[in-house]
Design a protein around this motif. Structure first.
Motif: not given
Ligand code: ZN
Length: 416
Positions: A131-142
């Motif tokens: 999950n770099e993008e952060g579009s399904r789950f926040a934050p990005a780069t989590m």
């Protein structure tokens, strides 16, 4: 460095083929990729990637947030591995290169070293961050943020997507909740190749961006309080118009960001009138601000200038403007020795280059807080990214992968 290693080149066609082969996992009709993190297409590409890493002789380990580490042994296993990689998830209407280039180029580096029979002194480790993008789950780069300790693993596991599915449930559903403790797999350095996602390299006809900084970010929530009153009966001099005041402030933010240029940017991206009506003077507006600069001093100076502008506008217009700093990420300064290693590789291979600031956030920016890190940029067409039309040339991708390989060789050393 041994002669064979200093002349080594990655296999451009093989890299290009893997980029297009994996683009089928989540391919969109317009030629892009939709591979939301931890969804079925992400599982497909992860399975492909695991098999490819194992076929290249790497031992694949997965941590509790699903980040994947493909370890290629070095001669001296007491040394911390040199990490290289990026991410394989995409935006909902993403492209074939964002993150993917850096991850598959890392695989290509290992394949090339294998073919040439080169052993490094220090082990190297291919990484696919979750999950770099952060579009399904926040934050990005989590996952990389949790890796460096900015969040606890439990906090990230409990984050939910719009459908109420948690990160933990999503990891279990695709079988990628690994056994390793997040952050336990230590790296001695980390190098990430990425498309620029901006227009500068293309405009200046440069092949390689030697990234020395990442922008700092300040996010604000703001509110303008005026007074709602009748649009027909309230004379102009007696109004407390929140929208007119915000309009002045929007222009002030634009002027202030320009005055702190060329690298500072300021955006008011949201403004919401509380109870909008055609014949009511707006009295309550919420808004947001996004300020970015590669310099902490500039972020401070912009904050000060915005507050002076507010003092002037509110006094003259008899309204209130509240401004809350809700998040600040300090600028990333990449490790000077690693940045030099990237630049030296670029000079040795004869590619045109320039130093550049990353405008976007990346996993390497998180890593830079605890591990010596660096980034390499290559141009993308028209600077377009987070779009199905995202494009890059085969030769630029190959150039970036060559710089990645020679930077890693300089850091890991060739066993002789
Ligand atoms: Zn990316």
């Amino acid at each position: 460095m041994a002669e064979a290693a200093s002349n080594l080149q990655i296999d451009s066609a093989r890299l290009w083929d893997t980029i297009h082969e994996t683009a089928k996992f989540g391919a969109t009709p317009k030629g892009g990729v939709r591979r939301l993190t931890l969804g079925p297409e992400d599982k497909q590409v992860r399975d492909w990637f695991r098999n490819a890493c194992e076929a290249a002789g790497c031992e694949v380990h997965v941590d509790a947030l699903g980040s994947m580490f493909g370890l290629r042994k070095g001669r001296d296993m007491s040394k911390l591995p040199v990490g290289l990689g990026s991410h394989l998830d995409t935006q909902p209407t993403g492209g074939k290169f964002d993150g993917i280039l850096g991850t598959l180029a890392a695989l290509e580096v290992v394949r090339t070293l294998n073919d040439a029979g080169i052993e490094t002194d220090t082990p190297i480790c291919i990484v696919n961050w979750t999950n770099e993008e952060g579009s399904r789950f926040a934050p990005a780069t989590m996952a990389s943020a949790a890796y460096v300790g900015d969040y606890t693993t439990d906090d990230i596991l409990s984050r939910k997507d719009a459908a109420g599915v948690s990160v933990g449930e999503a990891l279990d559903s695709i079988g990628y909740r690994g056994e390793e403790i997040v952050g336990a797999r230590k790296l001695g350095a980390f190098v990430e190749l990425h498309i620029e996602q901006g227009p500068i390299l293309e405009a200046e006809n440069k092949t390689i961006g030697v990234v020395d900084r990442g922008q700092g970010i300040a996010w604000y929530d703001g509110r303008v309080i005026g007074f709602e009153s009748h649009a027909g009966t309230t004379p102009m001099p007696l109004r407390k118009d929140a929208l007119a005041a915000l309009a002045e402030f929007v222009l002030a933010v634009e002027r202030i960001a320009k005055a702190h240029g060329p690298n500072a940017v300021g955006t008011i991206g949201e403004a919401l009138i509380a109870a909008p009506s055609r014949n009511v003077i707006p009295g309550d507006i919420a808004f947001t601000i996004d300020i970015r600069s590669p310099s902490a001093d500039t972020l401070n100076a912009i904050d000060k200038d915005m507050r002076s502008a507010i003092a002037e506008i509110t006094a003259r217009r008899n309204v209130e403007i509240a401004l809350d700093l809700i998040w600040r990420k300090e600028p990333t300064i990449f490790n000077p020795k690693l940045v030099d290693a990237v630049e030296n590789a670029t000079k040795a291979l004869g590619y045109s280059h320039r130093r550049i600031t990353s405008g976007a956030g990346h996993d390497a920016c998180n890593l830079a807080g605890v591990v010596p890190a660096a980034m390499i940029f290559v141009p993308c067409k028209d600077g377009v990214s987070h779009n199905e039309l995202e494009d890059a040339t085969q030769s630029d991708c190959a150039a970036g992968a060559n710089i990645l390989m020679h930077t890693v060789l300089a850091l890991a050393g060739v066993a002789s």
